[in-house]
Structures are given as structure tokens and as C-alpha cells.
Write a protein that holds these residues in place. Structure first.
Motif, PDB file in Angstrom:
ATOM      1  N   ASP A 369      -3.893  -2.044   7.184  1.00  0.00           N
ATOM      2  CA  ASP A 369      -3.159  -1.318   6.153  1.00  0.00           C
ATOM      3  C   ASP A 369      -1.684  -1.696   6.106  1.00  0.00           C
ATOM      4  OD1 ASP A 369      -5.273   0.060   5.061  1.00  0.00           O
ATOM      5  OD2 ASP A 369      -5.087   1.761   6.423  1.00  0.00           O
ATOM      6  N   ASP A 370      -1.162  -2.244   7.177  1.00  0.00           N
ATOM      7  CA  ASP A 370       0.233  -2.666   7.174  1.00  0.00           C
ATOM      8  C   ASP A 370       0.483  -3.774   6.154  1.00  0.00           C
ATOM      9  OD1 ASP A 370       0.815  -0.859   9.146  1.00  0.00           O
ATOM     10  OD2 ASP A 370       0.544  -2.288  10.785  1.00  0.00           O
ATOM     11  N   HIS A 371      -0.578  -4.445   5.723  1.00  0.00           N
ATOM     12  CA  HIS A 371      -0.445  -5.548   4.776  1.00  0.00           C
ATOM     13  C   HIS A 371      -0.685  -5.117   3.340  1.00  0.00           C
ATOM     14  CE1 HIS A 371      -1.800  -8.128   8.443  1.00  0.00           C
ATOM     15  NE2 HIS A 371      -0.511  -7.850   8.498  1.00  0.00           N
ATOM     16  N   VAL A 372      -0.924  -3.845   3.114  1.00  0.00           N
ATOM     17  CA  VAL A 372      -1.219  -3.337   1.774  1.00  0.00           C
ATOM     18  C   VAL A 372      -0.041  -2.511   1.290  1.00  0.00           C
ATOM     19  CG1 VAL A 372      -2.752  -1.911   0.383  1.00  0.00           C
ATOM     20  CG2 VAL A 372      -3.687  -3.282   2.259  1.00  0.00           C
ATOM     21  N   TYR A 373       0.589  -2.910   0.190  1.00  0.00           N
ATOM     22  CA  TYR A 373       1.720  -2.140  -0.323  1.00  0.00           C
ATOM     23  C   TYR A 373       1.755  -2.150  -1.855  1.00  0.00           C
ATOM     24  CZ  TYR A 373       3.781  -6.867  -0.021  1.00  0.00           C
ATOM     25  OH  TYR A 373       4.012  -8.221  -0.117  1.00  0.00           O
ATOM     26  N   THR A 374       0.589  -2.167  -2.470  1.00  0.00           N
ATOM     27  CA  THR A 374       0.539  -2.014  -3.914  1.00  0.00           C
ATOM     28  C   THR A 374       0.597  -0.550  -4.287  1.00  0.00           C
ATOM     29  OG1 THR A 374      -0.694  -2.616  -5.903  1.00  0.00           O
ATOM     30  CG2 THR A 374      -1.962  -1.884  -4.009  1.00  0.00           C
ATOM     31  N   GLN A 375       0.899  -0.268  -5.543  1.00  0.00           N
ATOM     32  CA  GLN A 375       0.954   1.095  -6.023  1.00  0.00           C
ATOM     33  C   GLN A 375      -0.387   1.497  -6.632  1.00  0.00           C
ATOM     34  OE1 GLN A 375       4.223   1.399  -8.739  1.00  0.00           O
ATOM     35  NE2 GLN A 375       5.780   1.349  -7.131  1.00  0.00           N
ATOM     36  N   LEU A 376      -0.470   2.747  -7.025  1.00  0.00           N
ATOM     37  CA  LEU A 376      -1.662   3.244  -7.708  1.00  0.00           C
ATOM     38  C   LEU A 376      -1.583   2.924  -9.193  1.00  0.00           C
ATOM     39  CD1 LEU A 376      -2.245   6.773  -6.152  1.00  0.00           C
ATOM     40  CD2 LEU A 376      -3.353   4.639  -5.600  1.00  0.00           C
ATOM     41  N   PRO A 377      -2.735   2.794  -9.839  1.00  0.00           N
ATOM     42  CA  PRO A 377      -2.716   2.673 -11.302  1.00  0.00           C
ATOM     43  C   PRO A 377      -2.251   3.977 -11.938  1.00  0.00           C
ATOM     44  CG  PRO A 377      -4.964   2.873 -10.487  1.00  0.00           C
ATOM     45  CD  PRO A 377      -4.099   2.723  -9.281  1.00  0.00           C
ATOM     46  N   THR A 378      -1.775   3.902 -13.171  1.00  0.00           N
ATOM     47  CA  THR A 378      -1.268   5.097 -13.848  1.00  0.00           C
ATOM     48  C   THR A 378      -2.362   5.868 -14.573  1.00  0.00           C
ATOM     49  OG1 THR A 378      -0.767   3.832 -15.846  1.00  0.00           O
ATOM     50  CG2 THR A 378       0.963   3.993 -14.153  1.00  0.00           C
ATOM     51  N   PHE A 379      -3.479   5.201 -14.893  1.00  0.00           N
ATOM     52  CA  PHE A 379      -4.582   5.834 -15.613  1.00  0.00           C
ATOM     53  C   PHE A 379      -4.086   6.546 -16.866  1.00  0.00           C
ATOM     54  CE2 PHE A 379      -6.413   5.975 -11.190  1.00  0.00           C
ATOM     55  CZ  PHE A 379      -7.373   5.012 -11.426  1.00  0.00           C
ATOM     56  N   ALA A 383      -2.779  12.621 -14.358  1.00  0.00           N
ATOM     57  CA  ALA A 383      -2.332  12.978 -13.009  1.00  0.00           C
ATOM     58  C   ALA A 383      -3.498  13.350 -12.110  1.00  0.00           C
ATOM     59  CB  ALA A 383      -1.330  14.131 -13.097  1.00  0.00           C
ATOM     60  N   ARG A 384      -4.517  14.013 -12.669  1.00  0.00           N
ATOM     61  CA  ARG A 384      -5.645  14.432 -11.836  1.00  0.00           C
ATOM     62  C   ARG A 384      -6.435  13.226 -11.336  1.00  0.00           C
ATOM     63  NH1 ARG A 384      -8.317  18.756 -10.290  1.00  0.00           N
ATOM     64  NH2 ARG A 384     -10.583  18.678  -9.993  1.00  0.00           N
ATOM     65  N   LYS A 385      -6.612  12.208 -12.179  1.00  0.00           N
ATOM     66  CA  LYS A 385      -7.345  11.027 -11.759  1.00  0.00           C
ATOM     67  C   LYS A 385      -6.558  10.257 -10.701  1.00  0.00           C
ATOM     68  CE  LYS A 385     -10.163   7.283 -13.636  1.00  0.00           C
ATOM     69  NZ  LYS A 385     -10.619   6.586 -14.873  1.00  0.00           N
ATOM     70  N   ILE A 386      -5.238  10.248 -10.855  1.00  0.00           N
ATOM     71  CA  ILE A 386      -4.404   9.596  -9.848  1.00  0.00           C
ATOM     72  C   ILE A 386      -4.511  10.334  -8.518  1.00  0.00           C
ATOM     73  CG2 ILE A 386      -2.041   8.959  -9.235  1.00  0.00           C
ATOM     74  CD1 ILE A 386      -1.433   8.739 -12.217  1.00  0.00           C
ATOM     75  N   SER A 387      -4.475  11.662  -8.580  1.00  0.00           N
ATOM     76  CA  SER A 387      -4.575  12.460  -7.355  1.00  0.00           C
ATOM     77  C   SER A 387      -5.917  12.255  -6.663  1.00  0.00           C
ATOM     78  CB  SER A 387      -4.372  13.941  -7.680  1.00  0.00           C
ATOM     79  OG  SER A 387      -3.087  14.167  -8.215  1.00  0.00           O
ATOM     80  N   ALA A 388      -6.989  12.176  -7.468  1.00  0.00           N
ATOM     81  CA  ALA A 388      -8.323  11.979  -6.884  1.00  0.00           C
ATOM     82  C   ALA A 388      -8.413  10.635  -6.182  1.00  0.00           C
ATOM     83  CB  ALA A 388      -9.387  12.081  -7.974  1.00  0.00           C
TER      84      ALA A 388
END
Length: 687
Positions: A369-379, A383-388
Motif C-alpha cells: 500500500d505504500d506504493h499506492v497514492y491515487t485518489q478516489l473517483p468522483t462518481f 458522495a454516498r458512492k464515494i463513501s461506500a
């Protein structure tokens, strides 16, 4: 007065120094040798002389490192995912190798050297009836049940478990193809009409779209209409066409519930897609759609119990995605928002599937996981889909942490069994309140029926608890076999052990209840494998729990029957894997019901997977290793109530353990009677 005073050793081992007792100073020392403990000398407390200039140089380097960290923060760290995404990633900090000695007392050396029985000793294998060997992975649900079946069968029948009655991966369904890559036919397979196809695609969106990204709807639908406008040989020679066949295979499996002729619905499309699949070198020409295709293949194969093949395909997807930099902070200003958004959705699907499939195989995780630093999609601002998705990633990371610590091979990652279990439970507790508040299940049905996506998250959460605590249940099942006369009395001497076992049982009961509620709403998944894996895992634990604690029979008599009801629902769809899984559990239940309880009996033959022969030859009965009594500062009632879930006809139940209760159990692990644990598990070959 004239006696000679013994000279104190200038060099004492860690254990003697902590307990402030005399140490012989030898390696190993006399005290550790007598107690059969690992003797460690810590040189960190020895005084050395250094110059002031050297200290000043170190301070300057430290200040420089701290300044760089402040000026260049990581956009998405493995411990605390990007807080710029709307309020979702208050990720609980993953506890690292050594706890803070200032705030947490260390375990006794005897207890800190305990190992997980499912990952210690020689690697375990089992042979199928056709002679093929299968590795029993450490955290695998399938492997765990195999070990319990082998242990129980050999205790009762004094002979190895026959493989003819067991289900091995990849042997259930006949897809009508031997897997050899012969030149495929140029004929276009019969595909549904356009309106029927759209119906199937919508079914895939409903069943998978809330959890995984399998295709980009905008681009996919554009190509779909072009295909139906001009369905010729040119349209069937693209990667999109292979992708289309895979989506059709999923759609058929979701819509057509019955499995005719031992073949899943839509399998003809899946086989055709594999026959048309090009060499891996072609994937790099269209890496984005190729990664989506590999995810589809992996998920479909996992559903058919081809776990090894599925794991290989998701591994290809992981490496292809990383080669495109999807695990990084891809620059929107250079690549474009649409492309970056799609790559983020693809990456997290690959990441989650890889975590889940690797855990189900019982293998080491493939990426740090130290090599993973992308963000989440905005969908699109959902907000609920991002939280899930954020919660799903947190749970996947906890699963990976459990695999690398609780199931570490012989403690090679400097993680001891009990400390790792404590850490895992603490990490799980950090998500409990957030999960219940953000994703309530509404199981009382006063407002609405249960929702599929929150149910999936709660199932994953309880699987984490079971995964972390079930090694202890395996240990005490073996103790129960060897000391049936006095086992219950011995178990009662440790309230902390009772709490851990009850926690594992409680989460198993919660899994059954959630699946029962999904069944009532018609949302039970009969093709994707994860509901079946959940009920298989929980039923195995329930059967073990009833065997090691007879009081469970009085307090919770209906849980196993409710679990079999879930199995029956999946079996009625023609799901052969569920049928075999149920048969194996019934075999286990029947054997456990006839375990002799009137006399102690040690295992006279080794189980069918490799064991430490030197330990077996020195095996002695367990009864002599238990103390007559034990004192504990923390009472069981302070940790959890006697029964946390009450099942009824409508299958309503409480929310399960709170974060405070889980933390109480985690904190109590350090107060377990270390002599009792070490004597019963280390000296008597529990693993």
C-alpha cells in the motif's frame, strides 16, 4: 558473612532484564533454556561514546527530512486515504510492527512466541482423487474447512480423510472447452436482440455496478449501437467485442437463475471470449479496455470456483494497470478528466478484487500500500458512492493486514500471533461505528428493505473479524478432541479466550442474519461467489463453536439451520458448488456430533497434511498443562453480553458488537494467562 557474592552478569537477555531476575549471560541463557523460550539479547541499551559533531549531523539530517515531508505531502497514503475526497477516508491507522511500549505492556515471552496454527510449520497440501496436488493457503476459507475436516475425520476414524467426497477447484462445471487455444471459428455467435441486450447490461449494472467497475458505460454503449447497426466480421475482430461477450455472459447468469446441463447460463459467450482473447502483448495497445476485460474474466472464473485462474487474471490486470500508472496521482491537466476518472474507477476495482481473491487463496498480497497514492473517483458528485468505495477499500486493507500479520509464516514479519490478533481487532474496531452510522442496514424494515451495497460492506466487515479470530477456534477444537472429560472446565478458566470465541461466533451469526435478510428481499446473490463464501465461512465457524462449547447448543440452537436455508436457496438455482459445499459441512456436522466425550484420546495418526514429526513424537496429553484456576482482571460480562444476536422468524437481530466492545476484547488479550496459553499450545503441538 564470609560467603562469596555471585557476580552479576553485565549482559542480560531481554526477558531476564524485563522481569528483573538473574541472567546467566550465556546465549541462550539458563532461564530461557529451562523454559524452552527464544532467548534474545538487546544491544540497544548498551552505552556508547559519540562526538558532539556526529550528534549535530544527525539532528541536521532529521530536520531536513521533516521539512521535506511537510513541503511534499503524499496525496493518498496507505494509512489515511486522501482527505480531499468528501469526508470519507478517516482511515484508522494501521498498527505497525511494534506497539508503543510506553502505553502498552508487552506480552510474556511465552505468549509472544505463539504462532498461528494455519500458517506455522511445513506448508500444507492435499491431493484430489485425480492425483492433482492443492496447496492449502493460510487464510483460505476452503483450506480452513479442509483442515477442520481432516482433523475431525482422523480423530474419529483414525485414518486420513478420503478425497473422493470433497470438492476441488475447477472440477465442478463443464464449459465444453478444453482450454486449448485452437483457431476460433469466424462465425458470429448468436447474440440477443438489442433491447434484450440492454436489459442484460442493466442487470450487470445493478448486480456489479455498485461494487465494481467492469465497463465504461458511455463508450461501451456507443460501440454497442454501432455493432447492431453493422454486425459484420469487422465488428467481431476488436477487443470491444470480447468485452461485449463477457458482459453478455454476466447478464445471462444474473437473469437466468437456473443452471441447465451443468453449465452456467451465458457460459457459451464466456468461452467464446476466451477463445478470441489475444496474446498479452496486445493488451498494451489498448490498456484501459484490456484491464476491464481481465477484471471481467477474473470475476467470472472466481464465480465458477476456478480460484487459481481467477487470481492469475486479476494479477495480470494489476500489473497492466500499474504499468499505465493507475496507482499514481495521474495528472488531469495532461491526460484529461474523463480518462483519469475512468482509470481511478478501474484501479480501485482491480485493487479490491486482488485483495479479496488473494485472501480467498490464502496467499501473500501482491502490492504494498505504500506504493499506492491515487485518489478516489468522483462518481459525478455522488458522495454516498464515494463513501461506500472508501469503506470497501478500508476493509480490503484490513484483510490484507490480517493476512500479512495474523497469518504470517512462522512470524517472519516480526508479528507474533496474539499481538497480531490484538492489532487486527483494534483496526476493525476503528471502522465499526462509521460503518453502522454511514451504512445502516434497516433490518427492522420499518423504513425500507435491506440494501445490497450496505449489506455487502457489513458482510465484509464481519468476515474480517472471523478471519482474525478463527485460528484460536481451530486450536481449541483440537484441545477438545484430546481432553473431552475436563475440557469445558479448562475453557472456563480463561474468560478472555471465551470472549474471542464468542466474538467469532457473533460475527458468524451476523453473517447468517444479513444473508437471510437479503434472501427475504430476493437479493441473495446466486452467481457471484461472495455470498456463498460468506455463508461457507460462517457455517464452518458455527459448527466448530458448537463442538468446543456445548453451552452454544442451548443459547443458539437455530443458527446452523438458518445457514443451511441460505445454502438451499443457492442450491435450488442449480449452483453445484453450493451443493458440494453444503455436503461437506453436513459431513463435518455429522462427525462432530459423534465425537466421543467420555474419555480423552490423543491423535494417534498425523493428519493428511504435513506436520512437524519431531513435535508429534513428543506429544503428551493436554490435561496436565492446564492450571487449576486463573484470575483475570477483565470479566466477560464487561466485554460483551451473553448473546449479541437473537434470531427469529423474521430474522431481526441487533447490530452486533460495538467498537467499544471489540476494543475491550482486543485490550484484554494482553491479560490472558500466558502460562496457560503457552503450555497448551507450544509444548503440546497444537500446530
Amino acid at each position: 558473612m564470609g560467603g562469596k557474592v555471585a557476580k552479576r552478569s553485565l549482559n542480560a537477555c531481554t526477558r531476564c532484564r524485563r522481569q528483573k531476575i538473574k541472567c546467566s549471560g550465556t546465549q541462550p541463557c539458563d532461564g530461557c533454556t529451562k523454559r524452552k523460550l527464544t532467548c534474545v539479547f538487546d544491544d540497544s541499551e548498551q552505552k556508547i561514546l559519540v562526538t558532539k559533531g556526529y550528534l549535530a549531523e544527525l539532528e541536521q539530517k532529521l530536520a531536513s527530512i521533516q521539512q521535506n515531508e511537510k513541503s511534499d505531502p503524499c496525496p493518498l497514503s496507505p494509512d489515511d486515504l486522501d482527505d480531499r475526497s468528501p469526508g470519507i477516508f478517516s482511515q484508522p491507522k494501521i498498527h505497525r510492527d511494534v506497539p508503543d511500549n510506553a502505553s502498552e505492556p508487552e506480552l510474556d515471552d511465552a505468549a509472544s512466541s505463539l504462532k498461528n496454527p494455519l500458517s506455522s510449520g511445513p506448508p500444507a497440501f492435499m491431493s484430489a482423487a485425480n492425483g492433482r496436488m492443492f496447496y492449502l493457503g493460510t487464510s483460505s476459507n476452503w483450506s480452513f474447512t479442509r483442515r477442520v475436516l481432516s482433523l475431525t475425520h482422523e480423530h474419529i476414524h483414525q485414518e486420513p480423510l478420503p478425497a473422493g467426497t470433497l470438492l476441488f477447484e475447477g472440477l465442478t462445471y463443464d464449459l465444453g472447452w478444453d482450454g486449448m487455444r485452437t483457431t476460433p471459428s469466424l462465425e458470429i455467435p448468436v447474440v440477443p436482440s438489442l433491447d434484450h441486450t440492454i436489459y442484460l447490461i442493466n442487470a450487470v449494472k445493478f448486480r456489479c455496478g455498485q461494487i465494481y467497475h467492469l465497463f465504461d458505460e458511455s463508450e461501451f454503449m456507443t460501440s454497442l449501437h454501432e455493432f447492431y447497426s453493422n454486425p459484420g466480421p469487422a465488428a467481431t475482430g476488436s477487443l470491444w467485442y470480447i468485452h461485449f461477450l463477457l458482459i453478455l455472459a454476466f447478464g445471462k447468469a444474473f437473469v437466468q437463475q437456473k443452471f441447465p446441463d451443468n453449465r452456467p447460463p451465458g457460459s457459451e459467450y464466456f468461452v467464446k471470449a476466451l477463445q478470441l482473447l489475444p496474446d498479452a502483448s496486445v493488451f498494451h495497445r489498448e490498456p484501459i479496455v484490456s484491464t476491464e476485460i481481465l477484471c471481467c474474466i477474473a470475476l467470472y472464473l472466481q464465480s465458477l470456483d476456478h480460484r487459481s485462474s481467477a487470481h492469475n487474471y486479476i494479477g495480470q490486470a494489476m500489473r497492466l494497470a500499474m504499468a499505465q500508472g493507475m496507482h499514481t496521482q495521474m495528472p488531469v491537466e495532461y491526460l484529461g478528466e474523463i480518462r483519469v476518472e475512468r482509470c481511478r474507477e478501474i484501479w480501485w476495482t482491480v485493487y479490491i478484487l486482488d485483495r479479496e481473491m488473494t485472501s480467498l487463496m490464502g496467499l501473500p498480497q501482491s502490492i504494498n500500500d505504500d506504493h499506492v497514492y491515487t485518489q478516489l473517483p468522483t462518481f459525478s458528485g455522488s458522495a454516498r458512492k464515494i463513501s461506500a468505495l472508501g469503506m470497501q477499500i478500508k476493509l480490503s486493507r484490513i484483510i490484507a493486514e490480517i493476512n500479512s500479520t495474523v497469518y504470517a509464516i512462522d512470524g517472519r514479519l516480526n508479528r507474533t500471533f496474539l499481538l497480531s490478533t490484538k492489532t487486527a481487532l483494534a483496526n476493525i474496531a476503528g471502522l465499526a461505528d462509521e460503518l453502522h452510522l454511514s451504512f445502516p442496514l434497516h433490518l427492522d424494515r420499518a423504513i425500507s428493505g435491506i440494501s445490497r451495497n450496505p449489506a455487502y460492506l457489513h458482510l465484509l466487515y464481519h468476515q474480517c473479524i472471523v478471519l482474525a479470530t478463527r485460528p484460536l477456534m481451530f486450536c481449541f477444537l483440537k484441545i477438545q478432541f484430546e481432553s473431552p472429560d475436563s475440557y469445558v472446565g479448562y475453557l472456563n478458566t480463561s474468560r478472555n479466550v471465551q470472549s474471542l470465541i464468542q466474538m467469532c461466533m457473533d460475527s458468524s451469526q451476523q453473517i447468517v442474519s444479513i444473508l437471510h435478510s437479503l434472501h427475504s428481499e430476493g437479493l441473495l446473490e446466486t452467481f457471484l461467489p461472495f455470498d456463498l463464501d460468506s455463508i461457507f465461512m460462517s457455517t464452518t465457524v458455527l459448527l466448530i463453536g458448537l463442538a468446543i462449547d456445548t453451552k452454544m447448543l442451548d443459547n443458539h440452537p437455530g443458527w446452523v439451520d438458518k445457514a443451511y436455508t441460505i445454502f438451499d436457496e443457492i442450491v435450488q438455482s442449480g449452483h453445484l458448488i453450493a451443493k458440494f459445499r453444503r455436503a461437506e459441512l453436513q459431513q463435518l456436522e455429522e462427525m462432530l456430533s459423534i465425537v466421543p466425550r467420555d474419555q480423552a484420546r490423543c491423535l494417534s495418526v498425523p493428519v493428511s497434511f504435513p506436520q512437524n514429526q519431531s513435535s508429534l513424537s513428543q506429544h503428551v496429553p493436554l490435561a496436565s498443562s492446564f492450571p487449576s484456576s486463573a484470575t483475570h482482571a477483565l470479566q466477560a460480562d464487561d466485554i460483551m453480553p451473553e448473546s449479541n444476536a437473537v434470531i427469529a422468524d423474521d430474522c431481526t437481530f441487533t447490530a452486533g458488537l460495538t467498537a467499544a466492545q471489540i476494543m475491550a476484547v482486543a485490550n484484554s488479550i494482553e491479560s490472558i494467562d500466558t502460562e496457560w496459553m503457552s503450555n497448551t499450545m507450544i509444548e503440546h503441538s497444537i500446530w
